[in-house]
Design a protein around this motif. Structure first.
Motif, PDB file in Angstrom:
ATOM      1  N   PRO A  82     -85.641  41.862   5.223  1.00 25.35           N
ATOM      2  CA  PRO A  82     -86.909  41.380   5.767  1.00 25.35           C
ATOM      3  C   PRO A  82     -87.981  42.469   5.678  1.00 25.35           C
ATOM      4  O   PRO A  82     -87.743  43.618   6.048  1.00 25.35           O
ATOM      5  N   PHE A  83     -89.133  42.090   5.154  1.00 27.57           N
ATOM      6  CA  PHE A  83     -90.246  43.032   4.987  1.00 27.57           C
ATOM      7  C   PHE A  83     -91.438  42.525   5.783  1.00 27.57           C
ATOM      8  O   PHE A  83     -91.819  41.359   5.666  1.00 27.57           O
ATOM      9  N   ASP A  84     -92.026  43.396   6.591  1.00 21.24           N
ATOM     10  CA  ASP A  84     -93.174  43.030   7.420  1.00 21.24           C
ATOM     11  C   ASP A  84     -94.478  43.279   6.666  1.00 21.24           C
ATOM     12  O   ASP A  84     -95.174  44.250   6.894  1.00 21.24           O
ATOM     13  N   GLY A  85     -94.787  42.382   5.735  1.00 26.26           N
ATOM     14  CA  GLY A  85     -96.029  42.467   4.978  1.00 26.26           C
ATOM     15  C   GLY A  85     -97.223  41.954   5.757  1.00 26.26           C
ATOM     16  O   GLY A  85     -98.362  42.096   5.328  1.00 26.26           O
ATOM     17  N   ALA A  86     -96.977  41.344   6.912  1.00 22.69           N
ATOM     18  CA  ALA A  86     -98.056  40.813   7.742  1.00 22.69           C
ATOM     19  C   ALA A  86     -98.683  41.885   8.630  1.00 22.69           C
ATOM     20  O   ALA A  86     -99.821  41.737   9.060  1.00 22.69           O
ATOM     21  N   ASP A  87     -97.945  42.977   8.885  1.00 20.69           N
ATOM     22  CA  ASP A  87     -98.453  43.951   9.853  1.00 20.69           C
ATOM     23  C   ASP A  87     -98.152  45.399   9.468  1.00 20.69           C
ATOM     24  O   ASP A  87     -99.035  46.136   9.080  1.00 20.69           O
TER      25      ASP A  87
END
Length: 122
Positions: free
Chosen positions: A106-111
C-alpha cells in the motif's frame, strides 16, 4: 515474455517477467482506476501501438496515463518529460496471476508519499 492486455485486447504490453511485488496507491486517480502497479524501465517493456491508446494528463503534468482507445481500460503510465526511467504497468491486466503469491504494497499517494508497510520492508 509476459503479456498485459486491456479488456478488448487492442492495447497489449510485453513485460520481461511476472511480478512478485505490486503497488496499490490511494491517490485520487489510482484509487478510482483500481490499478495495482508494477514497475519496469522503458527499455524492458514492449509498448502497445501508439494509436491503440489515449493519454490522460492532469495535475502537475508529470505523468501520462494511457488507456485503450477501444475499451477504456487503463494500461500504464509513463513520465511526460522523460526524467523517470521507470514506468508502471497495471498488473490487473495480466491474466492468470496468483495474487496470493504477490506482495501488494500500500502506497499513500494521497498524503505522505510513503509506503504504508515500510516498517516491515526488507
Amino acid at each position: 515474455m509476459i503479456q498485459a492486455k486491456c479488456h478488448c485486447g487492442a492495447a497489449s504490453l510485453g513485460l520481461p517477467t511476472a511480478p512478485t511485488e505490486a503497488t496499490e496507491c490511494n491517490c485520487s486517480i489510482c484509487r478510482r482506476i483500481g490499478a495495482r502497479w508494477v514497475y519496469f524501465t522503458r527499455q524492458e517493456v514492449t509498448l502497445p501501438a501508439p494509436q491503440s491508446t489515449q493519454v490522460y494528463v492532469w495535475g502537475d503534468r508529470m505523468l501520462a496515463f494511457h488507456r485503450c482507445r477501444s475499451c477504456g481500460v487503463t494500461t500504464h503510465w509513463q513520465s511526460l518529460d522523460g526524467s523517470r526511467d521507470r514506468m508502471a504497468i497495471n498488473a490487473r491486466l495480466i491474466d492468470g496471476l496468483d495474487w496470493s503469491a504477490i506482495r501488494v504494497r500500500p502506497f499513500d499517494g494521497a498524503d505522505t508519499w510513503k509506503y504504508l508497510d515500510e516498517d516491515d520492508a526488507v
